[in-house]
Design a protein around this motif. Sequence first.
Motif, PDB file in Angstrom:
ATOM      1  N   ALA B 172       0.837  -1.194   0.000  1.00 38.60           N
ATOM      2  CA  ALA B 172       0.000   0.000   0.000  1.00 38.60           C
ATOM      3  C   ALA B 172       0.876   1.250   0.000  1.00 38.60           C
ATOM      4  O   ALA B 172       0.640   2.206  -0.736  1.00 38.60           O
ATOM      5  CB  ALA B 172      -0.920  -0.018   1.219  1.00 38.60           C
ATOM      6  N   ARG B 175       2.518   1.896  -3.294  1.00 40.65           N
ATOM      7  CA  ARG B 175       1.542   2.396  -4.273  1.00 40.65           C
ATOM      8  C   ARG B 175       1.237   3.866  -3.995  1.00 40.65           C
ATOM      9  O   ARG B 175       1.195   4.681  -4.912  1.00 40.65           O
ATOM     10  CB  ARG B 175       0.267   1.551  -4.193  1.00 40.65           C
ATOM     11  N   ARG B 176       1.058   4.202  -2.719  1.00 40.66           N
ATOM     12  CA  ARG B 176       0.740   5.599  -2.374  1.00 40.66           C
ATOM     13  C   ARG B 176       1.873   6.523  -2.789  1.00 40.66           C
ATOM     14  O   ARG B 176       1.658   7.617  -3.300  1.00 40.66           O
ATOM     15  CB  ARG B 176       0.495   5.725  -0.869  1.00 40.66           C
ATOM     16  N   ARG B 181       0.019  10.145  -3.496  1.00 39.57           N
ATOM     17  CA  ARG B 181      -1.106  10.499  -2.646  1.00 39.57           C
ATOM     18  C   ARG B 181      -0.599  11.474  -1.590  1.00 39.57           C
ATOM     19  O   ARG B 181       0.418  11.216  -0.947  1.00 39.57           O
ATOM     20  CB  ARG B 181      -1.649   9.230  -1.970  1.00 39.57           C
ATOM     21  N   ARG B 224      -9.364  10.078  -4.108  1.00 38.05           N
ATOM     22  CA  ARG B 224      -9.340   9.219  -5.290  1.00 38.05           C
ATOM     23  C   ARG B 224      -8.358   8.052  -5.122  1.00 38.05           C
ATOM     24  O   ARG B 224      -8.570   6.958  -5.635  1.00 38.05           O
ATOM     25  CB  ARG B 224      -8.951  10.068  -6.507  1.00 38.05           C
ATOM     26  N   ILE B 225      -7.281   8.354  -4.459  1.00 39.07           N
ATOM     27  CA  ILE B 225      -6.284   7.291  -4.254  1.00 39.07           C
ATOM     28  C   ILE B 225      -6.448   6.743  -2.849  1.00 39.07           C
ATOM     29  O   ILE B 225      -6.082   7.405  -1.876  1.00 39.07           O
ATOM     30  CB  ILE B 225      -4.858   7.845  -4.435  1.00 39.07           C
ATOM     31  N   PRO B 226      -7.000   5.566  -2.693  1.00 40.29           N
ATOM     32  CA  PRO B 226      -7.302   5.082  -1.343  1.00 40.29           C
ATOM     33  C   PRO B 226      -6.039   4.727  -0.558  1.00 40.29           C
ATOM     34  O   PRO B 226      -4.982   4.438  -1.145  1.00 40.29           O
ATOM     35  CB  PRO B 226      -8.147   3.835  -1.598  1.00 40.29           C
ATOM     36  N   TYR B 227      -6.199   4.750   0.738  1.00 43.27           N
ATOM     37  CA  TYR B 227      -5.058   4.439   1.614  1.00 43.27           C
ATOM     38  C   TYR B 227      -4.658   2.976   1.450  1.00 43.27           C
ATOM     39  O   TYR B 227      -3.484   2.652   1.289  1.00 43.27           O
ATOM     40  CB  TYR B 227      -5.446   4.719   3.061  1.00 43.27           C
ATOM     41  N   ASP B 229      -5.841  -0.312  -0.917  1.00 44.57           N
ATOM     42  CA  ASP B 229      -6.637  -0.720  -2.063  1.00 44.57           C
ATOM     43  C   ASP B 229      -6.720  -2.241  -2.083  1.00 44.57           C
ATOM     44  O   ASP B 229      -5.786  -2.903  -1.615  1.00 44.57           O
ATOM     45  CB  ASP B 229      -5.933  -0.217  -3.333  1.00 44.57           C
ATOM     46  N   ASP B 232      -3.714  -4.160  -2.941  1.00 45.01           N
ATOM     47  CA  ASP B 232      -2.585  -4.269  -2.011  1.00 45.01           C
ATOM     48  C   ASP B 232      -2.628  -5.559  -1.198  1.00 45.01           C
ATOM     49  O   ASP B 232      -1.612  -5.991  -0.658  1.00 45.01           O
ATOM     50  CB  ASP B 232      -2.611  -3.108  -1.016  1.00 45.01           C
TER      51      ASP B 232
END
Lengths: 510, 437
Positions: B172, B175-176, B181, B224-227, B229, B232
Amino acid sequence: MSDSALLYPGTDWDFGTIQRIYDRVERVAKELKLDTYPNQIEVITAEQMLDAYSSIGMPLFYKHWSFGKQFAQNEVMYRKGLRGLAYELVINSSPCISYIMEENTATLQTLVIAHAAFGHNTFFKTNYLFKQWTDAEGILDYLDFAKTYIAQCEERYGQTAVEQLLDAAHALMSHGVHRYPRPRRPDLKTEERRARERLEHQEHVYNDLWRTLPTAPAKIQASLSDERRKALLELPQENILYFLEKSAPRLQPWQRELLRIVRLVAQYFYPQSQTKVMNEGCACWVHYKIMNTLHQQGALNDGAFLEFLQSHTNVVYQPEFNDPHYNGINPYALGLGMMQDIERIVVEPTDEDREWFPDIAGKGDATAVLQDIWANYRDESFISQFLSPRLIRQWRMFHLFDDAGASELKVEAIHDEHGYRRIRKALSRQYDVAWLDPDIQVVDVDLAGDRRLIVHHSVLNGILLAENDTRQVLQHLSDLWGYDVLLKEIDPATGAVLKEHAASARATFF
Amino acid sequence: MPMHIIDRRLNPGGKSLVNRQRFLRRAKALVQRAVRDSSRERSIKELEQGGEVVIPVTGVNEPRLHRSNAGGTRDHVLPGNKEFVEGDTIPRPKRGGGGSGSEGAPDGDGQDEFRFVLSQEEYLELFLDDLELPDLAKRKLVAAESVGWRRAGYSTTGGPSSLAVTRTMQRAMSRRIALRRPKSGEIRDVEAEIAALEAEADGDPDKIEQLQEHLDLLLQRSRRIPYIDPVDLRYRRLEAVPRPVAQAVMFCLMDVSGSMTEHMKDLAKRFFALLHLFLKRRYKHVEIVFIRHTHQAEEVDEETFFYSTESGGTVVSTALEEMATIIAQRYRPEDWNIYAAQASDGDNLSSDSAKSATLLSDAILPLCQYFAYLEVGRDEDPMSSGVVPRQTDLWQTYDRVRKADAPFAMRKVWHRRDIYPVFRELFQRRDVQAGAE
């Protein structure tokens, strides 16, 4: 802290105590003007002492089964109580590392610090042999390099191959030293770089095409003259390992490097074997002096001093020749005896001393004279120069001549006016490595023919080599050389060949 | 320059362990022979303790070039002269005692034996080195039925309980970071800035608006970008692996009727102890069941088994029955490796022979990994009397059961010193045995 304060009350110690002891001992050592490497003191357990024993006292060393054998042997002796462990172990390095055992009492720790951290230390630093042959600052780094390199070889070429090579090299270790100086200093960086560059170069120039080339017909070489050939091969050569490293035709580079490692380790220990009496004598004299001073200053109480004296006398005890405990001359006893005798000659000489030692008798400053001796002699020259008639009388020494051909032993000389010089000469011979180690040299190689290696042993006093071991060592030598080896035992007086040993190479290394 | 004191006591010990292992490996053949020799003199209890062994020094000799001890002329300077004057002659003292061997001895120069201590582990390793449990084929068959689970990486699916939290959060986070994010701190900073500007009387409205826009953008992005997902999520994956049955039960059967002497029981005990030692090395968990019998059998504890005497006749089948019952009750053959050793002087009620044979071949042997029958005799050489000993009843009975493929072996033992060789013979590795015969 005032000078008269007791260093420690009982037998217990902690690190604070060790530090206090060290500081006090150092102060006394300064008064004696001892020149030493910086010290590092390491506290270890009995088991670690056994470990250290079996890797010839070095804190790190490469792996080989023979060290395991030694460990097993020491362990059984220790467990049975046949042999106590040394109180200390000291390494000729800078900083000078002294191992002290945790079981020691505070008094023993004081003794050990005085003996090893100052006595041996000053000898290592000042004696000419150590200066010439060993690099105190580089040795630990070099051993680290050797250990890593050998471990890498094991990964690359297999444990068996490395072990076989080390077996062979160890067998020749006693003949892997340069006896005359050509100082070379093992230095970690250059050694590592050398090994790396060699490998890189090989990888760099590697081309599979070379393998496919037809071999050219051998060029007809004008046969070299004998002298020229010997000069090129640096013959005769008494450092057999060096000769093999440089000239053995079939060894791989890593095999040469291993021979080199074994050879350099042997070289590092070469001065120690020549200065056993002096080294211990020096250390004992120093600790005796320091402990006495500490006692006089009130830093040691009477109990502690008696404990010290007991250990001290155990160490410097010399049984007489017909005593069941007699096991040769105790180097501690002889060393300390001579050092104290020299001190006496310098401070309060008799007429006899003035006649025998005009240079030092009555000079007054014992420490300076001793330091000069420590710096410039080895056992053989030390004894032949400084063994006094008084000490010979005190020890009641006599010289025995043993001819295997005769049925009886003959007393050649005793401690009288007529015998002093002869006893002194004979005793100094007993400590001369040139007399102790058999004189074995590579003399020639038949390069044009079957490449046979010719080795000579110049026989001393008619004593031949021990048959069994020689056969095995010769086999190792032949394996390393890659071709036949012939060892001739020659009487240097007549040139007659007394005995021959031959060995043919097995396919061990190729 | 300051002095350093270093405490090395806590450094890992066993620095010489590698060297020691290499030494043992090198001298293995010699050490093994020494171990076998020394085991003959030891009692079974001491067997497990390791201890001192002696090997000839030739095998581990480190040769070097040195002068011989004999011949030539030598000079000695010695301390402690009492009566000699120059020119005296002394008879040559006898050599020896001082540890200096004589040149030319078959063992070479110097000391001729090498003495050292083996640890318990090393001792047993060498002692049982080339032995093997018989009937491994069946054991493998049995083993396949027990299944264990083992961690095997991660998977994208799984139950909530096997969620790999650390791994999920790592993914996660990466990705963030990759999608930029905005961090919560970043948003807080902007909000604080706006609040500060608004609080000021002469706050710049343009600046506030600008910041507000920026803040909106950030909030939008962070929505829009979740903590975390669903992509993940990672779960711990478990894999089924067949686990060999790591437990064994050993049945000790012994005839305790009056005809069994103390000597015979001692022999039997030694054999049982060896077997137990051996099984313990191969299985994690070994249980022992002692069954003694006269004309009736019972399960007893070890003490009773070896040391209390019973009187009565001898009916072997009772013991076999008892064993079959116990197996049925407590030791499912699927879960247990079953070994049995029976010791007897060979007596049996003649009417019982047929029953024993059937029981053994039909009920017991199919369940067992191995069944060893040890016939113990009196402490005298049966041949010395000049009479060829009669085959005992039980021997004859069992001899008929013996088939090539049955996990069954029978041996006769008369003396303590035979126990170990017999044991070795029974458990020798197959290929070794094939070579020997």
